[in-house]
Design a protein around this motif. Structure first.
Motif, short mmCIF file in Angstrom:
data_model
loop_
_atom_site.label_atom_id
_atom_site.label_comp_id
_atom_site.label_asym_id
_atom_site.label_seq_id
_atom_site.Cartn_x
_atom_site.Cartn_y
_atom_site.Cartn_z
N GLY A 1 0.81 -1.21 0.00
CA GLY A 1 0.00 0.00 0.00
C GLY A 1 0.84 1.27 0.00
N ARG A 2 2.12 1.15 0.29
CA ARG A 2 3.00 2.31 0.20
C ARG A 2 3.30 2.64 -1.26
NH1 ARG A 2 7.08 2.87 4.96
NH2 ARG A 2 6.79 4.97 4.21
N LEU A 3 3.11 1.66 -2.14
CA LEU A 3 3.41 1.85 -3.55
C LEU A 3 2.17 1.94 -4.42
CD1 LEU A 3 6.20 -0.86 -3.80
CD2 LEU A 3 6.50 1.61 -3.51
N MET A 4 1.09 1.32 -3.96
CA MET A 4 -0.14 1.29 -4.75
C MET A 4 -1.33 1.17 -3.80
SD MET A 4 0.14 -2.66 -6.08
CE MET A 4 1.87 -2.55 -6.38
N GLU A 5 -2.49 1.42 -4.31
CA GLU A 5 -3.69 1.29 -3.50
C GLU A 5 -4.00 -0.19 -3.27
OE1 GLU A 5 -8.30 2.84 -3.32
OE2 GLU A 5 -7.03 3.44 -4.99
N MET A 6 -4.10 -0.58 -2.00
CA MET A 6 -4.38 -1.95 -1.62
C MET A 6 -5.74 -2.03 -0.94
SD MET A 6 -1.88 -3.96 -2.47
CE MET A 6 -2.10 -5.42 -1.49
N PRO A 7 -6.47 -3.10 -1.18
CA PRO A 7 -7.76 -3.25 -0.49
C PRO A 7 -7.53 -3.61 0.98
CG PRO A 7 -7.28 -5.21 -1.78
CD PRO A 7 -6.20 -4.21 -2.09
N GLU A 8 -8.49 -3.29 1.78
CA GLU A 8 -8.47 -3.76 3.16
C GLU A 8 -8.72 -5.26 3.13
OE1 GLU A 8 -7.69 -2.03 5.88
OE2 GLU A 8 -7.39 -0.24 4.66
N LYS A 9 -8.25 -5.94 4.14
CA LYS A 9 -8.40 -7.40 4.18
C LYS A 9 -9.86 -7.82 4.05
CE LYS A 9 -7.16 -11.32 7.13
NZ LYS A 9 -6.48 -11.69 8.39
N GLU A 10 -10.74 -7.11 4.75
CA GLU A 10 -12.15 -7.48 4.71
C GLU A 10 -12.81 -7.19 3.36
OE1 GLU A 10 -11.72 -3.54 6.90
OE2 GLU A 10 -10.83 -5.51 7.14
N ASP A 11 -12.12 -6.47 2.48
CA ASP A 11 -12.64 -6.20 1.13
C ASP A 11 -12.25 -7.27 0.11
OD1 ASP A 11 -13.80 -3.88 2.06
OD2 ASP A 11 -12.10 -2.62 1.46
#
Length: 89
Positions: A40-50
């Motif tokens: 997520g520091r490099l790209m948009e990451m989903p939350e685990k629950e997503d």
């Protein structure tokens, strides 16, 4: 199953898919915060629950405060390795 993930997180989806292919969905859920979420520091990451295969009844998540504490501990550990010191020195 991951089509929605690809649409919403096009950069992250290949990394998540590769981890699923190599280790399976359970491994991804168990190691998400350690292995994938830091991207997520490099790209948009989903939350685990997503994640589409996340099941609230079977899996848990970390709070933001727990994640911050974990990442700070890792940073301290890496700094101790770099400097050759022990905690508290």
């Amino acid at each position: 199953m991951l089509e929605t993930l690809v649409e919403e997180y096009p950069e992250a989806a290949p990394y998540i898919q590769r981890a699923i292919d190599q280790h399976g969905e359970d491994w991804v859920l168990e190691h998400y915060y350690e292995q994938l979420y830091p991207l997520g520091r490099l790209m948009e990451m989903p939350e685990k629950e997503d994640l589409p295969f996340y099941n609230e009844a079977e899996h848990d998540t970390m709070t933001e405060a727990e994640r911050v504490e974990m990442y700070q501990a890792w940073a301290e550990y890496r700094e101790n390795l770099r400097t050759g010191t022990k905690p508290g020195e």
